[in-house]
Design an enzyme around this catalytic site. Sequence first.
Site, short mmCIF file in Angstrom:
data_model
loop_
_atom_site.label_atom_id
_atom_site.label_comp_id
_atom_site.label_asym_id
_atom_site.label_seq_id
_atom_site.Cartn_x
_atom_site.Cartn_y
_atom_site.Cartn_z
N HIS A 65 49.93 37.43 43.89
CA HIS A 65 48.89 38.33 43.36
C HIS A 65 47.99 38.90 44.46
CE1 HIS A 65 45.45 39.81 41.15
NE2 HIS A 65 44.70 38.83 41.58
N HIS A 90 40.65 37.28 48.20
CA HIS A 90 39.66 37.53 47.15
C HIS A 90 39.51 36.40 46.13
CE1 HIS A 90 42.95 39.06 44.52
NE2 HIS A 90 42.14 38.74 43.54
N GLU A 94 36.76 31.33 44.86
CA GLU A 94 36.66 31.10 43.43
C GLU A 94 37.58 29.97 42.97
OE1 GLU A 94 35.01 32.77 41.02
OE2 GLU A 94 36.08 32.16 39.21
N ASP A 95 38.81 29.97 43.43
CA ASP A 95 39.82 29.10 42.83
C ASP A 95 40.30 27.94 43.69
OD1 ASP A 95 39.75 30.81 40.70
OD2 ASP A 95 41.49 31.97 41.33
N ASP A 158 42.24 44.67 42.36
CA ASP A 158 42.51 43.42 41.66
C ASP A 158 42.76 43.71 40.17
OD1 ASP A 158 42.58 40.66 41.05
OD2 ASP A 158 40.41 40.62 40.70
N ASP A 278 47.34 72.64 26.73
CA ASP A 278 47.11 72.29 28.13
C ASP A 278 47.65 70.91 28.49
OD1 ASP A 278 45.34 71.06 26.52
OD2 ASP A 278 43.57 71.49 27.71
MN MN Z 1 42.47 38.34 41.39
#
Ligand code: MN
Length: 741
Positions: A65, A90, A94-95, A158, A278
């Site tokens: 990812h 990124h 966080e993880d 992301d 259009d």
């Molecule tokens: Mn992500």
Amino acid sequence: MAVLTHTGYTEEDKVIIQRHYRKLLRVIKGKYTEKRMKTIRDAFELAAKAHENDRRKSGEPYITHPIEVAIIVAKEMQLDATSVVCALLHDTVEDTEITLEIIQQEFGKKVALIIDGLTKISGVVDLTSSDSMQAVNFRKILLTISDDIRVILVKLADRLHNMRTLGSMKREKKLKIASETLFLYAPLAHRLGFYNVKSELEDLALKNKEPEAYDEITQKIQETKAARTRYINEFTKPIKQSLDKAGLKYTITGRPKHIFSIWNKMKKKNVAFEEMYDLFAIRIILDTPPELEKANCWRVYSIVTDHYNPNPERLKDFISNPKANGYESLHTTVMGHKGSWVEVQIRSERMHAIAEMGIAAHWKYKENNTDSTLDIWIKRVREILQNPEESENAIEFINNFKSELFDEEIFTFSPKGDMYILPKGATALDFAFNIHSMVGYQCIGAKVNHKLKPISYELQNGDQIEIITSKKQRPNEDWLKVVKTSKAKGRIRSALKDEKRTIAQEGKEMLIRRLKAMKLSTGHENQHEITNHFGLGTALDLHYEIAKRNIDLAELKKFTIKGDRLFAPKEIEEIQTKDVIIDADVHKLMRKDADLTIMGGMQGNIDYHFAKCCNPIPGDNVFGFVSIGQGIKIHRTTCPNAVQLMSKYGYRIVKVKWTNKKEIAFLTGIKLSGIDDIGLINKITKIISSEMKINIQSLSIETNDGVFDGQINLYVDDTDELDALLKRIKAMEGILSVGRV
Ligand code: MN
């Protein structure tokens, strides 16, 4: 490849990861300096190691990812090497075990700052968060604009990758992510000039929200392709001949609009696909030296209109007045053959790059574009975000922000010819506040193009405005409805507050006189006790209400006096549970004169609605809140908003009671959890629909480690029916908890 050597990946995983990683290396090859390439490789190594035990929902190693996000950042958004590094990292803080300190040590302050921003704004996809929480989160996202714009850009990448790979998510989660994308991310991408990212985000959101509509439009575009190509060829043939003759270098394309915008138009204008004239726009992109680009674009315009008649109302010159996102182009709509209008967009290659790649292209061409409208926009974002108004709640804020910064804008001019960019819908009063707050406060009207107009006049593109002021003028409440910009709103609110202070001063004196007469202390404790008793937030509110004669000081006689202290009359009820506490507060706060009885079948002409925040049903303890323009809103006394409503707007509370049950079915929700067992859910729904004959509106169940959590929304007649249902479910084996939402 000498990578992933010290990681715990299986051989199989390594093959997958290397496939993605090689793709990234191909994309960035030759783009950045060798030093930066090394940093990118380091970032990959660190992220790959950190995520070695994580997997995506689809089962792939998680690191794929961040790699894909980095590819989007480098290839589709054309951002710098720092952005690529941040894309790779990124999700680490966080993880994983990686800390910001480690990031800073390895990659420096700038990268750490961006990763910090990205970490702060994650967790926005939270299924349980309420709308206001959501708004708070959106605000967090926007705040990062002031740190470093790359936070938002990496976040967009992301989001784009997440949208592309929504496949393995639960339907409910898909819907939530798709809605958020339409609400915030697509407009942001648009605003920052990433047209392709915006279009793809919108299309993917539609695909997930309305798959049938999406498929239908895709199929129709496919089916009509041959006919369209024929039409475009015929249409462009004479233009091409003339362009060649004039010796211009160009490319002409005729691509259909993206699916979302077709769908949007079909819905908005209520037309069928077949009726849309259009569906596509012809685009002429010129290869021209920069000093001639404007002149050459107009040359092309003149050639096009030699062959086809233009609609004078639809000529848009974004070359002289670029959009705030930097977009430059010349648009005209001409009458093609077979009597249909065709939009033609004319631009140089430089303009085209900006149109497709937005901010990134901007940076590239920055030398000859010093104070771009985009920079001005970012400055404005900062201004608004840094001066939040106290009185504004998060939802209001985000709505204002959106309407102000994502809407179209208009260009207006001062008498001296200075240009002011304002959001569409802005009024003469907005213009006044935009010049100076004093000009705003004293504004009584305006001369627009030399004609006298009221302060509420809605400005049009190109208007020249001279504000007329008077020293006697003062802002009032109604002005808040007149203005559109948050700058003007903020200034008006603070002026009104000053006025409130002046009025409150009188009330304060009245109160002090009364307290002295009663031989009581005028100190803060007594005032606090009185403020609380009347359910008001601050002493200022109390003084104001007294001055306005909304509070009768005679009521102080009911207070108990001990020495020079004053104590509010106590409630009789014993307070035990949380619900009851709120309940008691509510009763205390209800004003004596509020005794209107409405309810049951519509009584008289009183217009009332049930509040969506607590969905009251007959039998509930309820109160009415007089809303502005929407009649009376009925809330449960246990509603989470009750205390706030009562305390802030006590005077708008009316008593209501149920006079008649079983009129209509009421929507309510129950929350339950229990042991995960397929049979159990089945049994519950059977009890609800077959045995108790209650209609279910929706049902969602999430399971986790052998336990399920669910919510069922259903239509009931009253609290008796609901209580009976809750009782039955509670008695079932395997149920851990059940209760009303
Ligand atoms: Mn992500």
